[in-house]
Scaffold this motif. Structure first.
Motif, mmCIF file in Angstrom:
data_model
loop_
_atom_site.group_PDB
_atom_site.id
_atom_site.type_symbol
_atom_site.label_atom_id
_atom_site.label_comp_id
_atom_site.label_asym_id
_atom_site.label_seq_id
_atom_site.Cartn_x
_atom_site.Cartn_y
_atom_site.Cartn_z
ATOM 1 N N ASP A 18 -5.828 -3.661 13.131
ATOM 2 C CA ASP A 18 -6.991 -4.404 13.584
ATOM 3 C C ASP A 18 -7.230 -4.176 15.080
ATOM 4 O O ASP A 18 -6.271 -4.125 15.849
ATOM 5 C CB ASP A 18 -6.797 -5.905 13.297
ATOM 6 C CG ASP A 18 -6.875 -6.193 11.806
ATOM 7 O OD1 ASP A 18 -7.933 -6.638 11.351
ATOM 8 O OD2 ASP A 18 -5.891 -5.921 11.092
ATOM 9 N N LYS A 44 -18.103 1.495 4.977
ATOM 10 C CA LYS A 44 -17.052 0.612 5.513
ATOM 11 C C LYS A 44 -16.377 -0.146 4.378
ATOM 12 O O LYS A 44 -17.051 -0.679 3.503
ATOM 13 C CB LYS A 44 -17.715 -0.359 6.500
ATOM 14 C CG LYS A 44 -16.859 -1.536 6.873
ATOM 15 C CD LYS A 44 -16.932 -1.888 8.358
ATOM 16 C CE LYS A 44 -15.908 -2.929 8.744
ATOM 17 N NZ LYS A 44 -14.521 -2.469 8.585
ATOM 18 N N PHE A 45 -15.045 -0.149 4.402
ATOM 19 C CA PHE A 45 -14.278 -0.973 3.447
ATOM 20 C C PHE A 45 -13.460 -2.002 4.198
ATOM 21 O O PHE A 45 -12.828 -1.655 5.199
ATOM 22 C CB PHE A 45 -13.367 -0.100 2.583
ATOM 23 C CG PHE A 45 -14.117 0.783 1.633
ATOM 24 C CD1 PHE A 45 -14.923 0.220 0.643
ATOM 25 C CD2 PHE A 45 -14.041 2.162 1.740
ATOM 26 C CE1 PHE A 45 -15.619 1.036 -0.231
ATOM 27 C CE2 PHE A 45 -14.747 2.974 0.869
ATOM 28 C CZ PHE A 45 -15.533 2.410 -0.120
ATOM 29 N N ARG A 48 -18.426 -5.837 2.418
ATOM 30 C CA ARG A 48 -18.516 -7.292 2.199
ATOM 31 C C ARG A 48 -19.835 -7.715 1.568
ATOM 32 O O ARG A 48 -20.083 -8.906 1.388
ATOM 33 C CB ARG A 48 -18.288 -8.032 3.526
ATOM 34 C CG ARG A 48 -16.942 -7.674 4.190
ATOM 35 C CD ARG A 48 -16.636 -8.559 5.393
ATOM 36 N NE ARG A 48 -15.550 -8.002 6.206
ATOM 37 C CZ ARG A 48 -14.661 -8.718 6.880
ATOM 38 N NH1 ARG A 48 -14.705 -10.031 6.851
ATOM 39 N NH2 ARG A 48 -13.723 -8.134 7.606
ATOM 40 N N LEU A 60 -10.656 -13.293 3.725
ATOM 41 C CA LEU A 60 -10.277 -12.880 5.088
ATOM 42 C C LEU A 60 -10.586 -13.972 6.103
ATOM 43 O O LEU A 60 -9.867 -14.160 7.066
ATOM 44 C CB LEU A 60 -10.996 -11.572 5.466
ATOM 45 C CG LEU A 60 -10.481 -10.326 4.756
ATOM 46 C CD1 LEU A 60 -11.401 -9.135 5.007
ATOM 47 C CD2 LEU A 60 -9.053 -9.984 5.181
ATOM 48 N N PHE A 75 -9.529 -5.617 -3.221
ATOM 49 C CA PHE A 75 -9.796 -4.586 -2.210
ATOM 50 C C PHE A 75 -9.939 -3.216 -2.890
ATOM 51 O O PHE A 75 -10.816 -2.427 -2.546
ATOM 52 C CB PHE A 75 -8.662 -4.524 -1.184
ATOM 53 C CG PHE A 75 -8.747 -5.529 -0.064
ATOM 54 C CD1 PHE A 75 -9.698 -5.399 0.943
ATOM 55 C CD2 PHE A 75 -7.859 -6.595 0.016
ATOM 56 C CE1 PHE A 75 -9.767 -6.309 2.003
ATOM 57 C CE2 PHE A 75 -7.920 -7.513 1.071
ATOM 58 C CZ PHE A 75 -8.875 -7.366 2.062
ATOM 59 N N ARG A 79 -13.345 -0.519 -3.540
ATOM 60 C CA ARG A 79 -13.478 0.923 -3.298
ATOM 61 C C ARG A 79 -13.979 1.625 -4.559
ATOM 62 O O ARG A 79 -14.882 2.458 -4.502
ATOM 63 C CB ARG A 79 -12.125 1.525 -2.872
ATOM 64 C CG ARG A 79 -11.751 1.201 -1.446
ATOM 65 C CD ARG A 79 -10.454 1.862 -1.030
ATOM 66 N NE ARG A 79 -9.257 1.168 -1.457
ATOM 67 C CZ ARG A 79 -8.752 0.089 -0.860
ATOM 68 N NH1 ARG A 79 -9.353 -0.427 0.178
ATOM 69 N NH2 ARG A 79 -7.652 -0.478 -1.295
ATOM 70 N N ARG A 100 -11.823 2.542 7.140
ATOM 71 C CA ARG A 100 -10.755 2.016 6.264
ATOM 72 C C ARG A 100 -10.899 2.512 4.826
ATOM 73 O O ARG A 100 -12.000 2.660 4.311
ATOM 74 C CB ARG A 100 -10.714 0.486 6.233
ATOM 75 C CG ARG A 100 -10.269 -0.143 7.532
ATOM 76 C CD ARG A 100 -9.830 -1.576 7.279
ATOM 77 N NE ARG A 100 -9.562 -2.301 8.495
ATOM 78 C CZ ARG A 100 -8.454 -2.185 9.213
ATOM 79 N NH1 ARG A 100 -7.506 -1.378 8.803
ATOM 80 N NH2 ARG A 100 -8.285 -2.862 10.309
ATOM 81 N N GLY A 105 -5.344 -0.646 2.264
ATOM 82 C CA GLY A 105 -4.983 -1.509 1.144
ATOM 83 C C GLY A 105 -3.471 -1.619 1.008
ATOM 84 O O GLY A 105 -2.912 -2.711 0.890
ATOM 85 N N TYR A 108 -1.491 -3.031 4.436
ATOM 86 C CA TYR A 108 -1.602 -4.481 4.659
ATOM 87 C C TYR A 108 -0.881 -5.261 3.566
ATOM 88 O O TYR A 108 -0.157 -6.217 3.842
ATOM 89 C CB TYR A 108 -3.075 -4.916 4.755
ATOM 90 C CG TYR A 108 -3.665 -4.645 6.114
ATOM 91 C CD1 TYR A 108 -4.057 -3.355 6.470
ATOM 92 C CD2 TYR A 108 -3.803 -5.643 7.070
ATOM 93 C CE1 TYR A 108 -4.574 -3.072 7.728
ATOM 94 C CE2 TYR A 108 -4.327 -5.378 8.334
ATOM 95 C CZ TYR A 108 -4.717 -4.092 8.647
ATOM 96 O OH TYR A 108 -5.217 -3.821 9.899
ATOM 97 N N TYR A 153 -5.295 -11.479 8.974
ATOM 98 C CA TYR A 153 -4.148 -10.617 9.288
ATOM 99 C C TYR A 153 -3.955 -10.350 10.781
ATOM 100 O O TYR A 153 -3.100 -9.554 11.159
ATOM 101 C CB TYR A 153 -4.305 -9.275 8.561
ATOM 102 C CG TYR A 153 -4.328 -9.401 7.059
ATOM 103 C CD1 TYR A 153 -3.359 -10.142 6.385
ATOM 104 C CD2 TYR A 153 -5.314 -8.770 6.304
ATOM 105 C CE1 TYR A 153 -3.384 -10.253 4.999
ATOM 106 C CE2 TYR A 153 -5.339 -8.876 4.919
ATOM 107 C CZ TYR A 153 -4.380 -9.617 4.270
ATOM 108 O OH TYR A 153 -4.396 -9.723 2.913
HETATM 109 P P1 TMP Z 1 -12.057 -4.916 8.977
HETATM 110 O O1 TMP Z 1 -11.691 -5.803 10.131
HETATM 111 O O2 TMP Z 1 -11.934 -3.459 9.266
HETATM 112 O O3 TMP Z 1 -13.383 -5.312 8.350
HETATM 113 O O4 TMP Z 1 -10.954 -5.161 7.833
HETATM 114 C C1 TMP Z 1 -10.766 -6.416 7.319
HETATM 115 C C2 TMP Z 1 -9.326 -6.734 7.106
HETATM 116 O O5 TMP Z 1 -8.966 -6.439 5.763
HETATM 117 C C3 TMP Z 1 -8.329 -6.038 7.996
HETATM 118 O O6 TMP Z 1 -7.398 -7.001 8.487
HETATM 119 C C4 TMP Z 1 -7.626 -5.078 7.064
HETATM 120 C C5 TMP Z 1 -7.715 -5.756 5.725
HETATM 121 N N1 TMP Z 1 -7.743 -4.857 4.558
HETATM 122 C C6 TMP Z 1 -6.804 -5.032 3.550
HETATM 123 O O7 TMP Z 1 -5.935 -5.906 3.633
HETATM 124 N N2 TMP Z 1 -6.863 -4.226 2.446
HETATM 125 C C7 TMP Z 1 -7.821 -3.247 2.319
HETATM 126 O O8 TMP Z 1 -7.837 -2.533 1.294
HETATM 127 C C8 TMP Z 1 -8.788 -3.078 3.378
HETATM 128 C C9 TMP Z 1 -9.846 -2.024 3.252
HETATM 129 C C10 TMP Z 1 -8.702 -3.901 4.475
#
Ligand code: TMP
Length: 211
Positions: A18, A44-45, A48, A60, A75, A79, A100, A105, A108, A153
């Motif tokens: 992050d 972007k993944f 949302r 989140l 998650f 995709r 991402r 995935g 994290y 996170y």
């Molecule tokens: P972002 O801040 O890039 O939008 O990502 C959102 C949060 O989601 C970031 O803390 C990472 C987490 N994440 C996962 O836990 N699993 C996933 O598959 C993805 C794509 C992001």
């Protein structure tokens, strides 16, 4: 040359912890490639905007609690629901810059203590990236950046585990780019990697991830 291998676009994935600067670099790269006449789009993944993505967003932002496995599978589903359209665009010659992907995935979820192979399975068969740019920035620096700490996170100790997991997932097509330099210097380095990738990917078939 068969239709499958006719001058396709490249799949460029950005990964990192992050606040590592991915989103800024994705936008700068897109701008530069458009200036050079490339057909390019950002993805972007998590996305949302879809029904699954909205649930992920609530998770989140901590307004929704989910079992860790359910969150992980959402998650991944997020995709998979984008795959057909991404494949179509790549085959039509559009280069996709993806903020991402599956590696996030796994990195994290496994930082929560989940089994890495279990985490990998749902994403097996996604389109394999041509290059993964891993922006490596110290968690201490990332944590000082604006808006850090607002989502689930964004905690220092957790991010350290995520970083370690990412490094375990490295593939031959990864490029680790130090993210502590100036935005412009990082951009130049990334652009030169991506230029090469776009040229080399044109005649290559699309592969499936981890198959
Ligand atoms: P972002 O801040 O890039 O939008 O990502 C959102 C949060 O989601 C970031 O803390 C990472 C987490 N994440 C996962 O836990 N699993 C996933 O598959 C993805 C794509 C992001």
């Amino acid at each position: 040359m068969g239709k499958e291998t006719m001058s396709r676009g490249a799949l460029i994935v950005f990964e990192g912890c992050d606040r590592c600067g991915k989103t800024t670099q994705c936008a700068k790269l897109k701008e530069k490639l458009v200036d050079e006449g490339e057909d390019v789009e950002l993805v972007k993944f998590p996305d949302r905007t879809t029904p699954i993505g909205k649930l992920i967003n609530s998770y989140l932002q901590m307004t929704e609690e989910l079992d860790d496995r359910v969150a992980h599978l959402l998650f991944s589903s997020n995709r998979w629901e984008a795959m057909e359209l991404m494949k179509k665009k790549l085959k039509a010659g559009t280069t996709l810059i993806v903020d991402r992907y599956a590696y996030s995935g796994i990195a994290y979820s496994s930082a929560k203590g989940m089994d890495l192979d279990w985490c990998k399975n749902p994403d097996v068969g996604l389109i394999q990236p041509d290059t993964v740019i891993y922006l490596s920035v110290s968690e201490e620096i990332a944590s000082q950046r604006s808006h850090y700490g607002g989502e689930r996170y964004e905690k220092l100790e957790f991010q350290k585990k995520v970083h370690k997991n990412f490094l375990e997932l490295q593939e031959p097509y990864w490029e680790v780019v130090p993210g502590d330099a100036s935005v412009d210097d990082i951009h130049k380095q990334i652009h030169s990697i991506v230029r090469k990738t776009i040229n080399q990917s044109k005649s290559k078939p699309l592969l499936k991830l981890w198959t």
